[in-house]
Design a protein around this motif. Sequence first.
Motif, PDB file in Angstrom:
ATOM      1  N   ASN A 130       0.835  -1.214   0.000  1.00 15.42           N
ATOM      2  CA  ASN A 130       0.000   0.000   0.000  1.00 15.42           C
ATOM      3  C   ASN A 130       0.859   1.248   0.000  1.00 15.42           C
ATOM      4  O   ASN A 130       0.534   2.241  -0.642  1.00 15.42           O
ATOM      5  CB  ASN A 130      -0.872   0.031   1.254  1.00 15.42           C
ATOM      6  N   LEU A 131       1.967   1.187   0.740  1.00 14.02           N
ATOM      7  CA  LEU A 131       2.822   2.359   0.876  1.00 14.02           C
ATOM      8  C   LEU A 131       3.340   2.826  -0.488  1.00 14.02           C
ATOM      9  O   LEU A 131       3.144   3.974  -0.884  1.00 14.02           O
ATOM     10  CB  LEU A 131       4.015   2.026   1.795  1.00 14.02           C
ATOM     11  N   ILE A 132       3.974   1.902  -1.204  1.00 14.95           N
ATOM     12  CA  ILE A 132       4.601   2.311  -2.464  1.00 14.95           C
ATOM     13  C   ILE A 132       3.557   2.576  -3.550  1.00 14.95           C
ATOM     14  O   ILE A 132       3.732   3.481  -4.375  1.00 14.95           O
ATOM     15  CB  ILE A 132       5.661   1.277  -2.919  1.00 14.95           C
ATOM     16  N   SER A 133       2.449   1.837  -3.530  1.00 13.62           N
ATOM     17  CA  SER A 133       1.461   2.132  -4.575  1.00 13.62           C
ATOM     18  C   SER A 133       0.805   3.491  -4.317  1.00 13.62           C
ATOM     19  O   SER A 133       0.495   4.221  -5.258  1.00 13.62           O
ATOM     20  CB  SER A 133       0.461   0.999  -4.764  1.00 13.62           C
ATOM     21  N   ALA A 134       0.636   3.872  -3.045  1.00 11.74           N
ATOM     22  CA  ALA A 134       0.085   5.207  -2.751  1.00 11.74           C
ATOM     23  C   ALA A 134       1.039   6.282  -3.268  1.00 11.74           C
ATOM     24  O   ALA A 134       0.627   7.257  -3.910  1.00 11.74           O
ATOM     25  CB  ALA A 134      -0.137   5.375  -1.252  1.00 11.74           C
ATOM     26  N   ILE A 135       2.333   6.097  -3.016  1.00 16.54           N
ATOM     27  CA  ILE A 135       3.327   7.075  -3.484  1.00 16.54           C
ATOM     28  C   ILE A 135       3.319   7.143  -5.019  1.00 16.54           C
ATOM     29  O   ILE A 135       3.410   8.217  -5.599  1.00 16.54           O
ATOM     30  CB  ILE A 135       4.739   6.695  -2.976  1.00 16.54           C
ATOM     31  N   THR A 136       3.183   5.984  -5.643  1.00 17.34           N
ATOM     32  CA  THR A 136       3.188   5.931  -7.112  1.00 17.34           C
ATOM     33  C   THR A 136       2.031   6.733  -7.695  1.00 17.34           C
ATOM     34  O   THR A 136       2.199   7.467  -8.672  1.00 17.34           O
ATOM     35  CB  THR A 136       3.109   4.459  -7.568  1.00 17.34           C
ATOM     36  N   ARG A 137       0.868   6.608  -7.077  1.00 19.26           N
ATOM     37  CA  ARG A 137      -0.291   7.358  -7.599  1.00 19.26           C
ATOM     38  C   ARG A 137      -0.115   8.857  -7.354  1.00 19.26           C
ATOM     39  O   ARG A 137      -0.437   9.683  -8.212  1.00 19.26           O
ATOM     40  CB  ARG A 137      -1.592   6.848  -6.955  1.00 19.26           C
ATOM     41  N   ILE A 138       0.444   9.218  -6.202  1.00 24.36           N
ATOM     42  CA  ILE A 138       0.675  10.646  -5.933  1.00 24.36           C
ATOM     43  C   ILE A 138       1.715  11.181  -6.919  1.00 24.36           C
ATOM     44  O   ILE A 138       1.568  12.269  -7.480  1.00 24.36           O
ATOM     45  CB  ILE A 138       1.124  10.848  -4.464  1.00 24.36           C
ATOM     46  N   ARG A 139       2.747  10.379  -7.162  1.00 23.18           N
ATOM     47  CA  ARG A 139       3.802  10.775  -8.103  1.00 23.18           C
ATOM     48  C   ARG A 139       3.206  11.062  -9.494  1.00 23.18           C
ATOM     49  O   ARG A 139       3.502  12.083 -10.114  1.00 23.18           O
ATOM     50  CB  ARG A 139       4.836   9.639  -8.183  1.00 23.18           C
TER      51      ARG A 139
END
Length: 463
Positions: A130-139
Amino acid sequence: MNVTINSIIQGFKKINKKIIINGWIKTKRTSKKGILFISIYDGSCLKPCQIIINKQIKNYNDILNLKIGYSVEIIGLLTLSIGKKQNFEIKAIKIKIVGLIKNLKKYPITSKYHSKEYLREIAHLRPRTNLISAITRIRHTLMQSIHKYLHKNNFLWIATPLITCIDTEGYSNMFKVSTLNFNKIPYNNSNVNYKKDFFGKKTFLTVSGQLTAETYACSCSKIYTFGPIFRAENSNTSRHLSEFWMIEPEIAFATLKDIINLSENMLKYILKKILNKRYDDLYFLNNKINKKKINHLINFIYYKFEQIDYSEAIKILLKSNINFKFPVKWGLDIFSEHERYLTDKYFKKPVIIKNYPKYIKSFYMKINKDYKTVSNMDILVPEIGEIIGGSQREDKLNILDKRIKESKLIKKKYWWYRDIRKYGSIPHSGFGLGFERILSYITGLKNIRDVIPFPRTPNSIEF
Ligand code: 4AD
Ligand code: MG
């Protein structure tokens, strides 16, 4: 075409219709009556999708053995959910197991907490969290909103080259680009003969697109370049990458004041967009990483940034009575620890520092009347430090030449850059925003290596 979980959440148009979704299993539980509940994610949004599987389903026994991480294709009926946790769910009609986990004991991603350091070691699997996919979407949304802001403000996007033969900043550690055979390097006396190399010259990966971007600003007026940047600095810190992305707007007939206004407006615009469009992901990070983050982002948008001169910053640092690791003195650079004092302790908000001494800044920055300082600015934000570096550019050829000489650079190499000052020279200004630095600030992830998919840092390259 199959629908993503996000498009279902956004749309709700397909209620009571048959849909197909694909994803990976996140959780699984069975009720007393043998009804199976699985949740699957597909990375399109934070929320997983709940699937209800009745005993009547054809391959029920196989499905009972589903494990976390298996990939599946679900054909089912989208229905409104009576459960509290989700607004909708899918009543499965058919389930196809697409991919198994070969050796579950060895699968590096479990439902346990994984440290960010551990996840960096498995950068190819970490987007499953969840952590990295959340960052990916924000990116993604951050990139889109930057393009959108600049497009709306009539900037043209220019692709500046990544392979270059000049040093933009004048003092950079650059990665060399070469096709020479390292076992048989051609020499001319004792020097490497770069005439025999691919481009017939010593070439590098660029440390900034600015100089070539300036040539387009001085003809198309408002332009920007947005691409990867390479720096071979041996700085193993939480805010340095060897490969990162930079947005560099450049404007004709513009002064330092104009780019200060532009950068503050742009930053506020993109933060507003992220808060609107990615609130779910931000809220998740807020709870997981930094509980004050969303408040900080809101304050960032509503309060004016502080603006001070370099000389003033030095006075404040001297008055702090803090025993900094790096000395504080007029003429010396402002380091991360000093930046953090100014943003986190003294002003408690973003700070713009202007007019640095010329000797610690690049040759292209416009000299002020005192001939001691340059017309530049750095924008610092709490917890991170510098996110933007920019300046008005020296537009007088004789002064530029003097600065090239003072900086011990080879004038000949900058012939085309000097031409811009020879033919219809104009005042112009620009800045560079470090994309991963602002992303670190927005997400609260203190280590920049966690906001780029595959970080490159000294002694670290695997993927
Ligand atoms: O301050 P810098 O070096 O400015 C320039 O390169 C100018 N030519 C930009 C311009 O005026 N067009 O770099 C700009 C920003 C920094 O403020 C920082 O946010 C980021 O780029 N940056 C880095 N980000 C990650 N890793 C690194 N090693 C970085 N070095 C700079
Ligand atoms: Mg800088």
